[in-house]
Design a protein around this motif. Structure first.
Motif, PDB file in Angstrom:
ATOM      1  N   ALA A 169       0.815  -1.218   0.000  1.00  0.00           N
ATOM      2  CA  ALA A 169       0.000   0.000   0.000  1.00  0.00           C
ATOM      3  C   ALA A 169       0.845   1.264   0.000  1.00  0.00           C
ATOM      4  N   ASN A 170       2.103   1.146   0.433  1.00  0.00           N
ATOM      5  CA  ASN A 170       3.006   2.294   0.459  1.00  0.00           C
ATOM      6  C   ASN A 170       3.876   2.383  -0.789  1.00  0.00           C
ATOM      7  N   GLY A 171       3.613   1.510  -1.769  1.00  0.00           N
ATOM      8  CA  GLY A 171       4.383   1.522  -2.998  1.00  0.00           C
ATOM      9  C   GLY A 171       5.737   0.855  -2.884  1.00  0.00           C
ATOM     10  N   VAL A 172       5.941   0.035  -1.863  1.00  0.00           N
ATOM     11  CA  VAL A 172       7.215  -0.648  -1.647  1.00  0.00           C
ATOM     12  C   VAL A 172       7.166  -2.024  -2.302  1.00  0.00           C
ATOM     13  N   SER A 173       8.185  -2.334  -3.095  1.00  0.00           N
ATOM     14  CA  SER A 173       8.291  -3.635  -3.749  1.00  0.00           C
ATOM     15  C   SER A 173       9.131  -4.575  -2.894  1.00  0.00           C
ATOM     16  N   PRO A 174       8.551  -5.657  -2.359  1.00  0.00           N
ATOM     17  CA  PRO A 174       9.331  -6.613  -1.552  1.00  0.00           C
ATOM     18  C   PRO A 174      10.477  -7.239  -2.340  1.00  0.00           C
ATOM     19  N   PHE A 175      10.273  -7.444  -3.632  1.00  0.00           N
ATOM     20  CA  PHE A 175      11.323  -8.038  -4.448  1.00  0.00           C
ATOM     21  C   PHE A 175      12.510  -7.091  -4.560  1.00  0.00           C
ATOM     22  N   TRP A 176      12.228  -5.826  -4.810  1.00  0.00           N
ATOM     23  CA  TRP A 176      13.312  -4.845  -4.894  1.00  0.00           C
ATOM     24  C   TRP A 176      14.049  -4.735  -3.562  1.00  0.00           C
ATOM     25  N   GLU A 177      13.302  -4.702  -2.483  1.00  0.00           N
ATOM     26  CA  GLU A 177      13.934  -4.577  -1.175  1.00  0.00           C
ATOM     27  C   GLU A 177      14.802  -5.795  -0.866  1.00  0.00           C
ATOM     28  N   GLY A 178      14.386  -6.958  -1.355  1.00  0.00           N
ATOM     29  CA  GLY A 178      15.124  -8.184  -1.060  1.00  0.00           C
ATOM     30  C   GLY A 178      16.302  -8.443  -1.971  1.00  0.00           C
ATOM     31  N   LEU A 179      16.313  -7.802  -3.157  1.00  0.00           N
ATOM     32  CA  LEU A 179      17.377  -8.078  -4.122  1.00  0.00           C
ATOM     33  C   LEU A 179      18.001  -6.808  -4.687  1.00  0.00           C
ATOM     34  N   GLY A 180      17.244  -6.048  -5.443  1.00  0.00           N
ATOM     35  CA  GLY A 180      17.801  -4.917  -6.176  1.00  0.00           C
ATOM     36  C   GLY A 180      18.502  -3.891  -5.323  1.00  0.00           C
ATOM     37  N   ARG A 181      17.943  -3.580  -4.166  1.00  0.00           N
ATOM     38  CA  ARG A 181      18.529  -2.541  -3.314  1.00  0.00           C
ATOM     39  C   ARG A 181      19.971  -2.869  -2.927  1.00  0.00           C
ATOM     40  N   HIS A 182      20.301  -4.145  -2.787  1.00  0.00           N
ATOM     41  CA  HIS A 182      21.652  -4.529  -2.367  1.00  0.00           C
ATOM     42  C   HIS A 182      22.703  -4.172  -3.413  1.00  0.00           C
ATOM     43  N   PHE A 183      22.283  -4.028  -4.682  1.00  0.00           N
ATOM     44  CA  PHE A 183      23.226  -3.743  -5.752  1.00  0.00           C
ATOM     45  C   PHE A 183      23.147  -2.312  -6.254  1.00  0.00           C
ATOM     46  N   PHE A 184      22.028  -1.656  -6.017  1.00  0.00           N
ATOM     47  CA  PHE A 184      21.835  -0.303  -6.528  1.00  0.00           C
ATOM     48  C   PHE A 184      21.909   0.768  -5.438  1.00  0.00           C
ATOM     49  N   GLU A 185      21.526   0.407  -4.231  1.00  0.00           N
ATOM     50  CA  GLU A 185      21.530   1.333  -3.099  1.00  0.00           C
ATOM     51  C   GLU A 185      20.695   2.581  -3.363  1.00  0.00           C
ATOM     52  N   ILE A 186      19.614   2.397  -4.090  1.00  0.00           N
ATOM     53  CA  ILE A 186      18.664   3.475  -4.310  1.00  0.00           C
ATOM     54  C   ILE A 186      17.261   2.918  -4.117  1.00  0.00           C
ATOM     55  N   ASP A 187      16.302   3.812  -3.882  1.00  0.00           N
ATOM     56  CA  ASP A 187      14.924   3.392  -3.681  1.00  0.00           C
ATOM     57  C   ASP A 187      14.337   2.832  -4.977  1.00  0.00           C
ATOM     58  N   PHE A 188      13.297   1.995  -4.817  1.00  0.00           N
ATOM     59  CA  PHE A 188      12.624   1.395  -5.967  1.00  0.00           C
ATOM     60  C   PHE A 188      12.106   2.463  -6.925  1.00  0.00           C
ATOM     61  N   ASP A 189      11.455   3.496  -6.396  1.00  0.00           N
ATOM     62  CA  ASP A 189      10.901   4.541  -7.254  1.00  0.00           C
ATOM     63  C   ASP A 189      11.987   5.186  -8.105  1.00  0.00           C
ATOM     64  N   HIS A 190      13.151   5.431  -7.490  1.00  0.00           N
ATOM     65  CA  HIS A 190      14.244   6.078  -8.214  1.00  0.00           C
ATOM     66  C   HIS A 190      14.760   5.172  -9.325  1.00  0.00           C
ATOM     67  N   ALA A 191      14.964   3.905  -9.032  1.00  0.00           N
ATOM     68  CA  ALA A 191      15.437   2.957 -10.040  1.00  0.00           C
ATOM     69  C   ALA A 191      14.424   2.833 -11.173  1.00  0.00           C
ATOM     70  N   ASP A 192      13.150   2.794 -10.812  1.00  0.00           N
ATOM     71  CA  ASP A 192      12.087   2.664 -11.802  1.00  0.00           C
ATOM     72  C   ASP A 192      12.059   3.881 -12.723  1.00  0.00           C
ATOM     73  N   GLN A 193      12.255   5.066 -12.155  1.00  0.00           N
ATOM     74  CA  GLN A 193      12.266   6.289 -12.946  1.00  0.00           C
ATOM     75  C   GLN A 193      13.444   6.311 -13.914  1.00  0.00           C
ATOM     76  N   LEU A 194      14.587   5.821 -13.460  1.00  0.00           N
ATOM     77  CA  LEU A 194      15.772   5.782 -14.316  1.00  0.00           C
ATOM     78  C   LEU A 194      15.617   4.801 -15.473  1.00  0.00           C
ATOM     79  N   SER A 195      14.857   3.737 -15.247  1.00  0.00           N
ATOM     80  CA  SER A 195      14.813   2.640 -16.218  1.00  0.00           C
ATOM     81  C   SER A 195      14.162   3.036 -17.525  1.00  0.00           C
ATOM     82  N   TYR A 196      13.284   4.041 -17.532  1.00  0.00           N
ATOM     83  CA  TYR A 196      12.642   4.411 -18.788  1.00  0.00           C
ATOM     84  C   TYR A 196      13.624   5.115 -19.724  1.00  0.00           C
TER      85      TYR A 196
END
Length: 342
Positions: A169-196
């Motif tokens: 409900a807060n827009g937090v992705s459990p998958f990103w928190e469990g994996l992606g954050r360890h390699f990117f060290e940025i929030d999910f929203d920020h990574a998602d914005q960069l990806s486009y």
């Protein structure tokens, strides 16, 4: 009356207003002036004469003709991964066994993949929450299938659709928190914005070797292949048309990728040509998807239709006006729902 048509320059204000409503995780239409402008310009360019088919990013809008207002958007990317790498995780199985210890274990693994390179992608499906009724979502999503059917030579023989992955409900992705954050060290929203803009940073920072999911937090494992609650209806609709999950997920939120052979999509396979005949009275009965056969002036609507013989379709004058056609013109038609036939 509701009609789907190609986007135009003058749709900027309405498109920008829609982008402000999409929310976290909706990569392809974000609350961002630069991205929305690029999306609009690419959509207009795709309909221009001389544009190479595999470079086209088609963008269509759902217009409420009674208000002259754009209330939804959907897109088709003719060929993904040709100008920048297109990444997914392929979900696979690793078997480890020891006869001496009498141990046999299957482990799920994630492997970086570019397997969808060149595929056609259905993308950017968003409908204003105020219009999520009266089967408007069916019209918006399925209108693309009649465009694919009419201009098959412009597209890959396999069509892909990436579903938005689960977030709370807060827009937090459990998958990103469990994996992606360890390699990117940025929030999910920020990574998602960069990806486009570019996905090169994915290749630069993500591990190159398979990831054993049993090393991930349970919260991350549980959402692999799950769809965001708001996207679940869109997934069901695609599955009814013949799309299937084939074991590929989004690298950010683990949303499933669905795919189908273009010619086996129900609305493509079952659609047929009919000749329009206008009638003065209002028709009722079963709903059909109806489109004209134009490219630059493509129009698709949802309306009742009554067959007269094998190839004459009776439609109302209002429907004809919405499709920009006259009596005697050729239409492409298919029942709106997958369990119906001509």
């Amino acid at each position: 009356m509701m009609v789907v048509r190609p986007i135009k320059e003058q749709d900027w204000d309405d498109l920008r207003a829609l982008a402000a409503k999409t929310g976290p995780g909706f990569t392809s239409l974000q609350d961002n002036d630069e991205q929305v402008r690029a999306k609009l310009e690419a959509g207009v360019e795709a309909m221009a004469n001389g544009t190479a088919p595999d470079a086209c990013n088609y963008l269509f809008v759902l217009e409420d003709l009674s208000l002259g207002k754009v209330v939804g958007v959907c897109g088709i990317d003719a060929a993904v991964g040709l100008s920048y790498p297109w990444y997914n995780y392929r979900v696979g199985t690793m078997v480890q066994a020891s006869r001496e210890l009498d141990i046999y274990k299957q482990t799920q693994i994630l492997t970086i993949s570019n397997d969808f390179t060149g595929y056609t992608e259905l993308c950017t499906l968003f409908l204003d929450p105020d219009y999520r009724h009266s089967k408007n979502g069916h019209l918006l999503s399925k209108s693309r299938f009649l465009f694919l059917a009419e201009f098959q030579e412009r597209f890959h023989h396999t069509v892909l659709a990436e579903m938005r992955g689960y977030s709370d409900a807060n827009g937090v992705s459990p998958f990103w928190e469990g994996l992606g954050r360890h390699f990117f060290e940025i929030d999910f929203d920020h990574a998602d914005q960069l990806s486009y803009k570019t996905k090169v940073f994915i290749a630069e920072l993500m591990p190159k070797y398979p990831i054993y999911t049993n090393l991930l937090p349970e919260s991350a494992r549980e959402v692999i292949g799950l769809t965001h609650d708001n996207t679940t209806p869109a997934r069901r609709l695609l599955e009814q048309e013949g799309f299937r999950y084939s074991g590929y997920i989004d690298i950010f939120d683990a949303g499933p990728a669905l795919e189908a052979p273009l010619r086996e999509i129900r609305a493509v396979h079952d659609s047929r040509y009919v000749k329009a005949k206008l009638v003065d009275q209002k028709l009722d009965g079963e709903l059909f998807l109806l489109s004209n056969c134009e490219f630059n002036d493509y129009r698709c609507a949802m309306a009742p239709m009554r067959m007269q013989g094998n190839d004459i379709a009776l439609i109302s004058a209002e429907t004809a006006a919405g499709l920009n056609i006259q009596s005697g013109d050729t239409l492409r038609a298919v029942p709106l729902f997958a369990d119906r036939r001509f």
